[in-house]
Design a protein around this motif. Structure first.
Motif, PDB file in Angstrom:
ATOM      1  N   TRP A  13      27.337  41.185  48.791  1.00  0.00           N
ATOM      2  CA  TRP A  13      28.534  41.138  47.984  1.00  0.00           C
ATOM      3  C   TRP A  13      29.739  40.777  48.848  1.00  0.00           C
ATOM      4  N   GLU A  28      22.012  39.016  35.551  1.00  0.00           N
ATOM      5  CA  GLU A  28      23.269  39.750  35.506  1.00  0.00           C
ATOM      6  C   GLU A  28      23.823  39.992  36.910  1.00  0.00           C
ATOM      7  N   THR A  31      25.351  36.744  38.128  1.00  0.00           N
ATOM      8  CA  THR A  31      26.611  36.507  37.424  1.00  0.00           C
ATOM      9  C   THR A  31      27.715  37.383  37.997  1.00  0.00           C
ATOM     10  N   GLU A  32      27.411  38.674  38.232  1.00  0.00           N
ATOM     11  CA  GLU A  32      28.388  39.587  38.826  1.00  0.00           C
ATOM     12  C   GLU A  32      28.755  39.149  40.243  1.00  0.00           C
ATOM     13  N   ALA A  35      31.147  36.316  39.999  1.00  0.00           N
ATOM     14  CA  ALA A  35      32.421  36.771  39.437  1.00  0.00           C
ATOM     15  C   ALA A  35      33.313  37.381  40.509  1.00  0.00           C
ATOM     16  N   GLU A  36      32.713  37.902  41.586  1.00  0.00           N
ATOM     17  CA  GLU A  36      33.522  38.455  42.676  1.00  0.00           C
ATOM     18  C   GLU A  36      34.421  37.399  43.312  1.00  0.00           C
TER      19      GLU A  36
END
Length: 116
Positions: A13, A28, A31-32, A35-36
């Protein structure tokens, strides 16, 4: 880049934490992960997906260049890069890596280096 030993895939991340997956990386999560990159933070400008079995990693970078980097440190292959990659294309590349298609991705047109 944080590596979690004994895991098939690792998501790195934006702020340095890692999440391991034994097999299937959920859509998911990808996608997350992407999105960061919406937040403006030059110091923490990238996210990565690493395949522990093949050694390939794919990084997606925030910013106007829409940079994606592919490399395999274990085999000394890369780094390679592309610019102008849309969010949808980045998702597709991550999904393909997570589905075990690293060699097919590596066989596509890439430019040498990190693109910086």
């Amino acid at each position: 880049m944080a590596i979690i030993v004994g895991v098939g895939f690792t998501i790195n991340w934006r702020y340095g934490t890692g999440t391991g997956y034994d097999d299937r990386v959920p859509d998911e999560a990808l996608t997350e992960l992407l999105a960061e990159l919406d937040e403006d933070d030059v110091e923490h400008g990238d996210v990565w997906l690493s395949d522990g079995s093949s050694g390939w990693s794919l990084g997606v970078f925030a910013g106007d260049s829409h940079l994606v980097v592919l490399e395999n440190d274990e085999q000394g292959r890369g780094p390679f890069h592309r610019t102008g990659v849309t969010r949808a294309e980045s998702f597709t590349l991550l999904r393909r890596l997570a589905d075990g298609h690293a060699e097919q991705i590596a066989a596509e047109p890439w430019s040498p280096g990190y693109g910086g």
